[in-house]
Enzyme design. Structure first.
Site, PDB file in Angstrom:
ATOM      1  N   GLY A  20      32.270  31.953  27.986  1.00  9.86           N
ATOM      2  CA  GLY A  20      32.270  30.824  28.917  1.00  9.86           C
ATOM      3  C   GLY A  20      31.190  31.054  29.962  1.00  9.86           C
ATOM      4  CB  THR A 130      40.858  30.537  30.785  1.00  2.72           C
ATOM      5  OG1 THR A 130      39.577  30.987  30.377  1.00  2.72           O
ATOM      6  CG2 THR A 130      40.990  29.045  30.539  1.00  2.72           C
ATOM      7  CG  HIS A 186      46.305  32.128  39.676  1.00  2.52           C
ATOM      8  ND1 HIS A 186      46.009  32.421  40.976  1.00  2.52           N
ATOM      9  CD2 HIS A 186      45.275  31.365  39.223  1.00  2.52           C
ATOM     10  CE1 HIS A 186      44.846  31.873  41.290  1.00  2.52           C
ATOM     11  NE2 HIS A 186      44.391  31.226  40.249  1.00  2.52           N
TER      12      HIS A 186
HETATM   13  O1  TXD Z   1      41.977  33.109  39.512  1.00  2.00           O
HETATM   14  C1  TXD Z   1      41.639  32.641  38.453  1.00  2.00           C
HETATM   15  N1  TXD Z   1      42.088  33.176  37.327  1.00  2.00           N
HETATM   16  C2  TXD Z   1      40.720  31.507  38.393  1.00  2.00           C
HETATM   17  C3  TXD Z   1      40.652  30.746  37.159  1.00  2.00           C
HETATM   18  C4  TXD Z   1      39.783  31.225  39.407  1.00  2.00           C
HETATM   19  C5  TXD Z   1      38.796  30.284  39.228  1.00  2.00           C
HETATM   20  C6  TXD Z   1      38.650  29.532  38.006  1.00  2.00           C
HETATM   21  N2  TXD Z   1      39.776  29.632  37.135  1.00  2.00           N
HETATM   22  C7  TXD Z   1      39.674  29.074  35.785  1.00  2.00           C
HETATM   23  O2  TXD Z   1      38.585  29.695  35.062  1.00  2.00           O
HETATM   24  C8  TXD Z   1      39.348  27.598  35.725  1.00  2.00           C
HETATM   25  O3  TXD Z   1      40.504  26.824  35.962  1.00  2.00           O
HETATM   26  C9  TXD Z   1      38.873  27.493  34.288  1.00  2.00           C
HETATM   27  O4  TXD Z   1      39.980  27.454  33.411  1.00  2.00           O
HETATM   28  C10 TXD Z   1      38.110  28.806  34.064  1.00  2.00           C
HETATM   29  C11 TXD Z   1      36.598  28.672  34.151  1.00  2.00           C
HETATM   30  O5  TXD Z   1      36.212  28.087  35.374  1.00  2.00           O
HETATM   31  P1  TXD Z   1      34.714  27.610  35.612  1.00  2.00           P
HETATM   32  O6  TXD Z   1      34.626  27.075  36.981  1.00  2.00           O
HETATM   33  O7  TXD Z   1      33.773  28.666  35.182  1.00  2.00           O
HETATM   34  O8  TXD Z   1      34.641  26.406  34.580  1.00  2.00           O
HETATM   35  P2  TXD Z   1      33.320  25.748  33.932  1.00  2.00           P
HETATM   36  O9  TXD Z   1      32.170  25.850  34.870  1.00  2.00           O
HETATM   37  O10 TXD Z   1      33.753  24.405  33.472  1.00  2.00           O
HETATM   38  O11 TXD Z   1      33.000  26.673  32.683  1.00  2.00           O
HETATM   39  C12 TXD Z   1      33.763  26.712  31.534  1.00  2.00           C
HETATM   40  C13 TXD Z   1      32.814  27.038  30.408  1.00  2.00           C
HETATM   41  C14 TXD Z   1      31.818  25.914  30.101  1.00  2.00           C
HETATM   42  O12 TXD Z   1      30.499  26.404  30.133  1.00  2.00           O
HETATM   43  C15 TXD Z   1      32.203  25.476  28.694  1.00  2.00           C
HETATM   44  O13 TXD Z   1      31.092  25.051  27.897  1.00  2.00           O
HETATM   45  C16 TXD Z   1      32.824  26.750  28.134  1.00  2.00           C
HETATM   46  O14 TXD Z   1      33.596  27.257  29.211  1.00  2.00           O
HETATM   47  N3  TXD Z   1      33.645  26.553  26.965  1.00  2.00           N
HETATM   48  C17 TXD Z   1      33.663  27.420  25.950  1.00  2.00           C
HETATM   49  N4  TXD Z   1      33.007  28.576  25.769  1.00  2.00           N
HETATM   50  C18 TXD Z   1      33.243  29.242  24.625  1.00  2.00           C
HETATM   51  N5  TXD Z   1      34.073  28.799  23.664  1.00  2.00           N
HETATM   52  C19 TXD Z   1      34.763  27.638  23.828  1.00  2.00           C
HETATM   53  N6  TXD Z   1      35.587  27.214  22.870  1.00  2.00           N
HETATM   54  C20 TXD Z   1      34.547  26.896  24.999  1.00  2.00           C
HETATM   55  N7  TXD Z   1      35.050  25.723  25.468  1.00  2.00           N
HETATM   56  C21 TXD Z   1      34.474  25.513  26.679  1.00  2.00           C
END
Ligand code: TXD
Length: 323
Positions: A20, A130, A186
């Site tokens: 990601g 995630t 969380h």
């Molecule tokens: O405390 C915590 N655990 C958290 C969690 C704090 C902040 C963010 N939190 C969660 O992390 C948030 O609710 C999301 O579920 C994740 C990722 O957050 P982010 O802000 O980085 O989200 P983005 O910018 O939308 O990035 C997600 C990326 C994006 O580039 C997609 O193309 C990619 O995930 N993506 C994938 N990558 C690989 N494989 C698959 N299948 C895929 N699907 C989407």
């Protein structure tokens, strides 16, 4: 003599894969490289995205003066031999959306990512970021079947850091003087423990009124939502990536510290078969120890409610994986 020769790229002996390449993933890649901690492989399904971010980060290498390689890819084969796999892939929260709304979509993404990545790095430690965090961590473990000590979720470090920040701001003291502890899931049912929060050894209950503490605790519970509301698109990523970076550093450098992570519980706190935020010692083996602290009846009730909500969502998510 050639004054303009390139700095040789020295590969680190460790490699961390981040799945990601969104906000959290790319910021984490930057932190890991610029702290000179490890080589990084950044994976995403979006073509060009991880490659572009990796190239951009590598173009800063000579300015930031680190020795870490960052590689972007859309191919799991490139993640082979990683020591740690970090899953940030998924969709992020939008304003008004709860973490649990993300449940079904992210369940599919996270379980697929965990399985594919472990195929190429069977001995890796898995850190899940995630959301909904505690459920996703469970699914990543359950669907890969690896030793539960090698799987953990990142949230407690972040929630504790948020409470630390709010206490520091309230008392006008540096955050480094302040130690906080936030347990549980969380989510809105997280369990900040003021009795265990200290300022240079003094419990905050001695330094602040009950109503002030309650206000800061409530702000911590809503910490993620407060940022989502301000940003309008996407969720927090600077403090989340710092939190994950700290966990990686402790594991790779084998410098264990007691911090809160979502760990698998087998009877601790009277809870079984779920991942929940508890104080643990992290080391090169993963979660090396879970510490049990005494809880009051009210605290225990909050922890149980948090656990119950996580377990209900685990059931929904496991069922959704079969659809
Ligand atoms: O405390 C915590 N655990 C958290 C969690 C704090 C902040 C963010 N939190 C969660 O992390 C948030 O609710 C999301 O579920 C994740 C990722 O957050 P982010 O802000 O980085 O989200 P983005 O910018 O939308 O990035 C997600 C990326 C994006 O580039 C997609 O193309 C990619 O995930 N993506 C994938 N990558 C690989 N494989 C698959 N299948 C895929 N699907 C989407």
């Amino acid at each position: 003599m050639n004054f303009y020769s390139h700095t040789p790229i020295i590969c680190k002996s460790s490699q961390v894969t981040i799945i990601g390449a969104g906000k959290v993933g790319s910021t984490l890649a930057q932190r890991l490289a610029e702290k000179d901690l490890t080589d990084v492989v950044l994976f995403d399904i979006v073509e060009g995205l991880p490659q572009g971010i990796a190239l951009d980060l590598m173009e800063a290498q000579g300015l930031e003066l680190h020795n870490c390689k960052v590689k972007g890819t859309n191919d799991y084969a490139d993640t082979v031999g990683s020591n740690i796999i970090i899953i940030t892939a998924g969709i992020a929260r939008k304003p008004g959306m709860t973490r649990d709304d993300l449940l079904k979509t992210n369940a599919k993404i996270v379980t697929h990512a965990a399985q594919k990545a472990l195929e190429y790095s069977p001995n890796a430690i898995l850190i899940v970021i995630t959301n909904p965090l505690d459920v996703m961590t469970y699914l990543a473990w359950k669907t890969t079947g690896i030793d539960s000590r090698r799987v953990m979720g990142m949230a407690g470090v972040l929630d504790s850091a948020r409470l630390q920040t709010f206490i520091a701001m309230e008392l006008n003291l540096p955050p480094s003087d302040i130690h906080t502890m936030v347990l549980g899931g969380h989510g809105d049912l997280m369990l900040p423990l003021p009795r265990y929060c200290t300022v240079s050894g003094m419990p905050i209950t001695e330094l602040m009124s009950e109503s002030t503490i309650e206000r800061l605790i409530e702000r911590t519970r809503q910490g993620g939502a407060e940022i989502v509301k301000l940003l309008k698109t996407g969720s927090a990523y600077f403090a989340p990536s710092s939190s994950a970076c700290l966990m990686v550093e402790m594991i790779l450098k084998q410098q264990p510290r007691l911090l809160t992570a979502a760990a698998y519980l087998q009877g601790e706190y009277g809870l079984n078969d779920l991942f929940l935020g508890v104080p643990c010692r992290l080391g090169c083996q993963g979660v090396e120890n879970v510490f049990e602290v005494n809880l009051t009846q009210a605290e225990k009730a909050t922890l149980n409610a948090s656990a119950q909500s996580v377990q209900e969502n685990i059931k929904i998510a496991l069922a959704s994986l079969k659809e």
